[in-house]
Motif scaffolding. Structure first.
Motif, PDB file in Angstrom:
ATOM      1  N   LYS A   2     153.465  23.434 -66.437  1.00  0.00           N
ATOM      2  CA  LYS A   2     153.988  24.636 -66.121  1.00  0.00           C
ATOM      3  C   LYS A   2     155.679  24.625 -66.853  1.00  0.00           C
ATOM      4  O   LYS A   2     156.305  23.583 -66.698  1.00  0.00           O
ATOM      5  CB  LYS A   2     154.068  24.939 -64.829  1.00  0.00           C
ATOM      6  CG  LYS A   2     154.546  26.234 -64.234  1.00  0.00           C
ATOM      7  CD  LYS A   2     154.507  26.269 -62.879  1.00  0.00           C
ATOM      8  CE  LYS A   2     154.949  27.645 -62.421  1.00  0.00           C
ATOM      9  NZ  LYS A   2     155.996  28.496 -62.937  1.00  0.00           N
ATOM     10  N   THR A  61     160.300  29.806 -67.222  1.00  0.00           N
ATOM     11  CA  THR A  61     160.223  31.240 -67.985  1.00  0.00           C
ATOM     12  C   THR A  61     161.508  31.972 -68.276  1.00  0.00           C
ATOM     13  O   THR A  61     162.368  31.912 -67.313  1.00  0.00           O
ATOM     14  CB  THR A  61     159.216  32.186 -67.344  1.00  0.00           C
ATOM     15  OG1 THR A  61     159.819  32.645 -66.216  1.00  0.00           O
ATOM     16  CG2 THR A  61     158.020  31.775 -67.085  1.00  0.00           C
ATOM     17  N   ASP A  89     153.142  39.683 -61.939  1.00  0.00           N
ATOM     18  CA  ASP A  89     152.323  38.330 -62.158  1.00  0.00           C
ATOM     19  C   ASP A  89     153.240  37.186 -62.541  1.00  0.00           C
ATOM     20  O   ASP A  89     152.608  35.954 -62.215  1.00  0.00           O
ATOM     21  CB  ASP A  89     151.735  38.777 -63.845  1.00  0.00           C
ATOM     22  CG  ASP A  89     150.717  37.702 -64.236  1.00  0.00           C
ATOM     23  OD1 ASP A  89     150.036  37.228 -63.435  1.00  0.00           O
ATOM     24  OD2 ASP A  89     150.750  37.265 -65.352  1.00  0.00           O
ATOM     25  N   ILE A  90     154.630  37.325 -62.901  1.00  0.00           N
ATOM     26  CA  ILE A  90     155.010  35.915 -63.399  1.00  0.00           C
ATOM     27  C   ILE A  90     156.502  35.892 -62.476  1.00  0.00           C
ATOM     28  O   ILE A  90     157.236  36.628 -62.559  1.00  0.00           O
ATOM     29  CB  ILE A  90     155.271  35.967 -64.913  1.00  0.00           C
ATOM     30  CG1 ILE A  90     153.819  36.152 -65.631  1.00  0.00           C
ATOM     31  CG2 ILE A  90     156.012  34.755 -65.370  1.00  0.00           C
ATOM     32  CD1 ILE A  90     154.084  36.481 -66.979  1.00  0.00           C
TER      33      ILE A  90
END
Length: 263
Positions: free
Chosen positions: A3, A6, A71-72
């Protein structure tokens, strides 16, 4: 399963691949974060100049941002060329709906060749609505003069800080001194300088690369000072390996360290 942090990136598309969203994607990936690219404007552009720019429809952008939000988790945001004042308004609404995270704003106004990437309404809206929300803005010398309405860099930076901007990283790539000086201005501390050896003239997309690399560092929870240090080291390496893509400025090489040389 791995992971990565982002970085939500909103920037323009440069068909030459030197600047804009492609530079952002490459730099963020190279520095250990995962880019979430949203294109804000389409440009007619090469390594010499920008000749036209068309903003993407705000409703489409809104749908893209809402889709990503559901979603993120976003760990940092990097903003480049934004296309229109209406897109700034959309972004402000989106930021209000998001958990706070570091925001790096590269206030792209003009291309090196003089082509316009922001009109007066967009510049005014950025200064009023986005600068106070940014962790740091990264103007080059000409952009700092325009935004701070002063030819003196320190006075211009102070005006931006007084207007609500938390930090200004004034980049020195547009100068001619043997050393590039990047200077960080903040409200409650003396300016801090970083100096790098100048390697030739100007490079197409170097400002985008620096801001994107900085956003990756902040997404990885580095301090602002450490993120600047690491971003500058990365940009210096990309310039040392620059590519001759077209007839204009060289392009920083943001690919793998080992590459096969062309003919």
């Amino acid at each position: 399963m791995q992971k990565l942090p982002t970085v939500l990136v909103l920037s323009g598309l440069d068909p030459s691949g030197g600047a804009g969203i492609q530079a952002d994607i490459q730099a963020i990936t190279a520095l250990g974060a995962h880019p979430l690219p949203v294109v804000t404007c389409l440009t007619v552009q090469d390594t010499r100049n920008v000749y036209d720019s068309v903003a993407v429809d705000t409703d489409l952008l809104r749908r893209q941002l809402m889709c990503l939000r559901e979603d993120i988790q976003v760990d940092a945001i990097k903003l480049g060329a934004l296309g229109s004042a209406a897109i700034v308004d959309l972004l402000v609404d989106f930021l209000r709906s998001q958990p706070p995270c570091p925001l790096v704003l590269d206030p792209v106004i003009k291309a090196a060749g003089g082509g316009e990437l922001a009109d007066n309404a967009l510049v005014a809206r950025m200064r009023q609505k986005l600068f106070p929300r940014a962790t740091v803005i990264t103007p080059n010398g000409p952009e700092l003069s325009i935004l701070g309405d002063d030819e003196d860099p320190q006075r211009a930076a102070m005006k931006l800080l007084d207007g609500g901007c938390p930090a200004v990283l004034a980049t020195g790539g547009h100068g001619e001194d043997p050393l590039i000086t990047n200077r960080l201005y903040t409200r409650n501390a003396a300016p801090k300088d970083w100096k790098l050896k100048r390697n030739g003239g100007e490079y197409h997309g170097s400002g985008c690369t620096l801001a994107a690399a900085l956003s990756a560092g902040l997404a990885r929870r580095q301090s602002l000072s450490d993120a600047i240090e690491n971003a500058q080291s990365y940009v210096s390496g990309t310039i040392n390996r620059a590519l001759r893509v077209g007839r204009g400025q060289p392009v920083p090489y943001r690919g793998p360290t080992e590459r096969t040389e062309g003919r």
